[in-house]
Motif scaffolding. Structure first.
Motif, PDB file in Angstrom:
ATOM      1  N   VAL A 260       0.842  -1.210   0.000  1.00 33.61           N
ATOM      2  CA  VAL A 260       0.000   0.000   0.000  1.00 33.61           C
ATOM      3  C   VAL A 260       0.869   1.249   0.000  1.00 33.61           C
ATOM      4  N   ARG A 261       1.952   1.202   0.769  1.00 40.18           N
ATOM      5  CA  ARG A 261       2.868   2.349   0.810  1.00 40.18           C
ATOM      6  C   ARG A 261       3.479   2.596  -0.562  1.00 40.18           C
ATOM      7  N   ARG A 262       3.889   1.527  -1.223  1.00 37.03           N
ATOM      8  CA  ARG A 262       4.515   1.676  -2.540  1.00 37.03           C
ATOM      9  C   ARG A 262       3.510   2.076  -3.612  1.00 37.03           C
ATOM     10  N   ALA A 263       2.250   1.681  -3.426  1.00 36.62           N
ATOM     11  CA  ALA A 263       1.206   2.052  -4.385  1.00 36.62           C
ATOM     12  C   ALA A 263       0.764   3.503  -4.211  1.00 36.62           C
ATOM     13  N   LYS A 264       1.179   4.108  -3.084  1.00 40.06           N
ATOM     14  CA  LYS A 264       0.889   5.520  -2.787  1.00 40.06           C
ATOM     15  C   LYS A 264      -0.613   5.816  -2.805  1.00 40.06           C
ATOM     16  N   LEU A 265      -1.371   4.951  -2.148  1.00 39.41           N
ATOM     17  CA  LEU A 265      -2.807   5.195  -2.037  1.00 39.41           C
ATOM     18  C   LEU A 265      -3.076   6.260  -0.984  1.00 39.41           C
ATOM     19  N   THR A 266      -4.203   6.916  -1.116  1.00 40.18           N
ATOM     20  CA  THR A 266      -4.567   7.989  -0.180  1.00 40.18           C
ATOM     21  C   THR A 266      -5.542   7.499   0.879  1.00 40.18           C
TER      22      THR A 266
END
Length: 325
Positions: A260-266
């Motif tokens: 999730v961190r690498r996907a840069k979700l908000t």
């Protein structure tokens, strides 16, 4: 169970654990109820169990709501744990407690991911975590339901997955066609691992409840092997046996957090977000709320209704005569 400085309370907690085990409640329930028993003990400063009354329950549950400001679900769990303790272990009157201050229920709306966001997370997950998350989303599983899947839960001929859910309730969900090749490959990997374990003389997988006592050979049978086995064998301290445990929930959570961190979700994403997304996307596709309730394993449709707040959904279909189909 861990011991305290009160032998009387230690005996009560041991009896609590034995009663929960006898009733075949889950390990999570055992841990939660035992923890609340210890917290209750600490709140009462080791007050002798024989001297406990309904007043002590009222004081503690009120303390949780007023002083600790716990959530409604946490207060309810504590209430149920103490109710079990009083009724089945202490054999004491629990009281009505209708006037206890209740923790305020939050107006919680689940976090839901779009298909694009789910794909973005999956792109950053490696084996076996990508397959686990696909099952979380594709079948609407809770995390513990996913990691505790066994070979016997899969019926590829009928394309059905049988899920052993909360409260020991089973339900059936369709197996997603898109991940069938990955599931088949996982089965082949499990077969190879099983052969290696047997050749190494392992004692089998960990089994639920008293199954192994009834069926001594079951732990080594292929149908009982974990679908997501732990990478290494576990040594049982008491018997020195080498056993296979399932993939730990924490490892999935850690891999998911990094993805999730690498996907840069908000959005704040947990493993349960994929179950929320499963239900919400079915609503968007105009599936009936009762069907979604069954797929999620909710005992009360009101629990499922929370997903109606996530999307502007329509009813499955306007009523038609079968003659018009």
């Amino acid at each position: 169970m861990e011991k305290s400085d009160s032998p009387e309370w230690d005996k009560i907690i041991d009896n609590l654990a034995a009663e929960i085990t006898t009733r075949h409640y889950s390990r999570k329930t055992l841990k939660a109820y035992a923890d609340w028993g210890r917290k209750f003990q600490g709140f009462l400063h080791n007050k002798p169990p024989d001297e406990l009354s309904a007043t002590d329950v009222k004081a503690y549950i009120t303390h949780l709501a007023v002083k600790c400001k716990v959530s409604a679900s946490t207060q309810n769990q504590a209430f149920n744990a103490l109710l079990f303790l009083y009724r089945h272990i202490l054999k004491k009157d629990f009281g009505e407690h209708k006037d206890i201050p209740r923790a305020k229920k939050s107006s919680y709306i689940p976090v839901v991911l779009s298909k694009r966001e789910i794909d973005a997370v999956l792109k950053h997950l490696s084996y076996p975590y990508d397959l686990a998350v696909k099952l979380l989303y594709g079948c609407g599983l809770r995390l513990f339901e996913c990691v505790t899947l066994r070979v016997k839960n899969f019926n590829f001929d009928a394309e059905i997955l049988t899920v052993h859910g909360k409260g020991g309730k089973d339900r059936s969900v369709p197996i997603p066609q898109t991940i069938m090749p990955a599931l088949t490959a996982q089965f082949e990997a499990i077969k190879r691992l099983h052969d290696e374990d047997l050749a190494a003389g392992y004692s089998g997988v960990f089994l639920d409840d008293q199954l192994e006592k009834k069926y001594p050979r079951a732990a080594k049978e292929f149908i009982h092997q974990w679908f997501f086995p732990q990478q290494s064998l576990t040594v049982v301290e008491e018997t020195k046996e080498h056993r296979r445990y399932h993939l730990h929930e924490r490892h999935v959570q850690e891999a998911l957090w990094e993805a999730v961190r690498r996907a840069k979700l908000t959005k704040r994403v947990t493993s349960h977000t994929f179950r929320h997304s499963f239900a919400t996307h079915l609503l968007q596709a105009n599936y009936d709320i009762r069907t979604i309730q069954e797929l999620l394993g909710h005992s009360d449709v009101r629990t499922t209704m929370i997903y109606t707040h996530c999307v502007p959904s329509r009813t499955l279909k306007e009523m038609k005569s079968p003659l018009d189909f």
